[in-house]
Design an enzyme around this catalytic site. Structure first.
Site, PDB file in Angstrom:
ATOM      1  NE  ARG A  94      -1.552   2.610   2.595  1.00 31.31           N
ATOM      2  CZ  ARG A  94      -1.040   3.764   2.993  1.00 31.31           C
ATOM      3  NH1 ARG A  94      -0.880   4.746   2.119  1.00 31.31           N
ATOM      4  NH2 ARG A  94      -0.633   3.948   4.227  1.00 31.31           N
ATOM      5  CG  ASP A  95       2.930   4.548   2.997  1.00 32.85           C
ATOM      6  OD1 ASP A  95       2.726   5.390   2.103  1.00 32.85           O
ATOM      7  OD2 ASP A  95       3.356   4.860   4.116  1.00 32.85           O
ATOM      8  CG  HIS A 120       2.922   4.984   9.199  1.00 32.06           C
ATOM      9  ND1 HIS A 120       2.475   3.944   8.401  1.00 32.06           N
ATOM     10  CD2 HIS A 120       3.404   5.912   8.336  1.00 32.06           C
ATOM     11  CE1 HIS A 120       2.677   4.227   7.119  1.00 32.06           C
ATOM     12  NE2 HIS A 120       3.255   5.424   7.056  1.00 32.06           N
ATOM     13  CG  HIS A 166       7.451   7.776   5.877  1.00 31.53           C
ATOM     14  ND1 HIS A 166       7.358   7.587   4.522  1.00 31.53           N
ATOM     15  CD2 HIS A 166       6.250   7.404   6.380  1.00 31.53           C
ATOM     16  CE1 HIS A 166       6.153   7.127   4.207  1.00 31.53           C
ATOM     17  NE2 HIS A 166       5.448   7.008   5.325  1.00 31.53           N
ATOM     18  CB  CYS A 192       7.957  11.750   1.221  1.00 34.81           C
ATOM     19  SG  CYS A 192       7.511  13.464   1.378  1.00 34.81           S
ATOM     20  CG  ASN A 232       6.562   3.502   4.536  1.00 32.52           C
ATOM     21  OD1 ASN A 232       6.324   3.809   3.379  1.00 32.52           O
ATOM     22  ND2 ASN A 232       5.641   3.579   5.482  1.00 32.52           N
TER      23      ASN A 232
END
Lengths: 315, 315
Positions: free
Chosen positions: B18-19, B210, B212, B243, B252
């Protein structure tokens, strides 16, 4: 480990022109090294490890040690260090007027044999000879314990063995100690324990932590050390200084990433992050490859971005 | 922050499909996504964020959400999650039989407008509608607070505002909370403070962090959170998931680097690091570029190397 134990001020010690450059594929021209060191002198770092007075055959990238040491501008307040592998190198470093000599041996016998072609006991004899040669000069002596957090051949090293070696360094006449995670094997829990044990045994003897980010734990290890009151850290501009056992992995912890984290946590370093980042951004041109440091790419957390134009709710 | 506060067991939650994939330049074929998720199911991770039921126009890389969710093998003990941006997505995720829906809004109004084209208040209304739709199903609801540690447009976000939003999530019927450092702005001191404040206010409400690694502090932030007893962490295989505001920076935190650090510190995760590393090493082929994760390149600290042949002292 606690935030309350953090030092008020951290001393940032730059090693890019020594540990950073020594295994680079490309020789960095002497004039560029000198210009980089002179620019680093203006950033507020406490120490600069300028070069290594080592055999040019062993480390061709640093064959210009004496020339670099002679030509750099010495800024008052900055300690200029050279690594020395033996008495011959120490004499050359003293003649070049270094403020500090950094002596190194590996607590792992296998690593010391591979790196220095000497047993650790024989290396220690060399330290005593260097201490004699330095007596009466203004140079201080730092002793680095390589593979203090693990050896790529032998694995973990017993903390008692590391501390005993630190004691032997001090007995040999050295002034301060560096615990070096030479190939990036340290983890934060181990770091906290070893720093606490060092402090318990050696009190206020100045201690530097030298971490590599080989397995991504570099700044986590810094955090763990800060939590035990550690206040001196080596770092390399751009995070260069990779390890021959980890092709493609990152090198030393990045100076600008270190200073950024300390800034964000409100720990004083006296270092101008903007100047550091600007120098780090020049490294890819100098080296011919990208650098591992993140802040040079991402900017500081505090560097905000303009919001997209015309922002409004859809309904 | 203290090692004594570390949890005995940490839950590792994988977000790579996903991310990790959502902003990749290349669409990863549906069959490859399914194979990756099925392989991740065998590694021992506690949760897998499978996909996002979002408009294919907004996130073309995840246009195959329903197909992926239907085709993956569900391994008992693993929680399969989908991110949902709105009621429409939530209904699709429920129909696909997801174990958990992850609802997200940004505590920063500017970021929420940019990302969701809604005010945070309007997003919260949506959460209530989703909670109604999920009532009576077996799906649990997690609420993610994006930009909890800072917004790239607005900067730092007041901890009280973040905690108030978490309270509103719980009031809306959500079961658990994620504090997300969406663009990698968090620092360890801030993390420790916010986690401690969350615990003080919400007690045992399940909390995920969560992070990064945009500015190199990812694992240092994990360490700070562990020191406040945090036990659930999102991470992305290979550390992908960059990002848009930090071109070239890492994404991440890397799952294998996280598990490696926890292993080295003696914290149980139930995850098979060898399997993870092997999957991470397959990512460059799948994505067409190198990955930021370090352990996939360097190997574990415990992976020793043979000593050079014929080692002996020179004299």
């Amino acid at each position: 480990m606690s935030f309350e134990a953090f030092p008020e001020r951290v001393y940032v010690q730059e090693v890019v022109t020594r540990d950073g450059l020594q295994i680079e594929p490309r020789f960095v021209p002497t004039a560029d090294k000198i210009a980089l060191i002179d620019a680093l002198s203006e950033t507020g770092v406490a120490k600069i490890e300028v070069t290594s007075f080592v055999s040019p055959k062993a480390v061709p990238n640093l064959a210009d040690a004496a020339e670099v040491a002679r030509a750099i501008k010495r800024r008052p307040g900055v300690t200029y260090v050279a690594l020395v592998p033996n008495l011959h190198g120490a004499e050359a470093a003293l003649e070049a007027g270094m403020d500090e000599l950094n002596l190194v041996l590996s607590v792992s016998e296998t690593h010391n044999l591979a790196n220095m072609r000497m047993t650790p006991a024989r290396s220690l004899e060399g330290f005593r000879a260097i201490a004699s040669a330095a007596r009466g000069t203004r140079a201080t002596l730092n002793g680095s314990i390589a593979t203090a957090f693990g050896c790529p051949f032998e694995g973990a090293q017993a903390p008692d063995k590391v501390l005993a070696l630190a004691g032997a360094y001090l007995d040999a006449g050295l002034d301060s100690i560096t615990l070096a995670d030479t190939t990036g094997m340290a983890n934060p829990r181990q770091v906290a324990r070893l720093v606490a044990a060092f402090r318990a045994r050696f009190g206020a003897v100045p201690l530097t932590l030298h971490f590599h980010n080989t397995r991504g734990m570099g700044l986590a290890n810094v955090l763990a050390a800060l939590g035990e009151g550690a206040e001196r850290f080596d770092a390399s501009l751009g995070g260069i200084g990779g390890c021959p056992f980890a092709p493609g992995a990152t090198g030393n912890i990045s100076t600008e990433d270190l200073v950024h984290m300390l800034d964000e946590m409100g720990v004083t370093t006296g270092v101008d992050l903007e100047k550091l980042v600007s120098l780090a951004r020049g490294l890819p041109d100098l080296l011919g490859h990208d650098i591992p440091g993140q802040v040079a790419k991402a900017g500081r957390s505090a560097d905000l971005h303009p919001a997209p134009a015309g922002l409004r709710a859809a309904s």
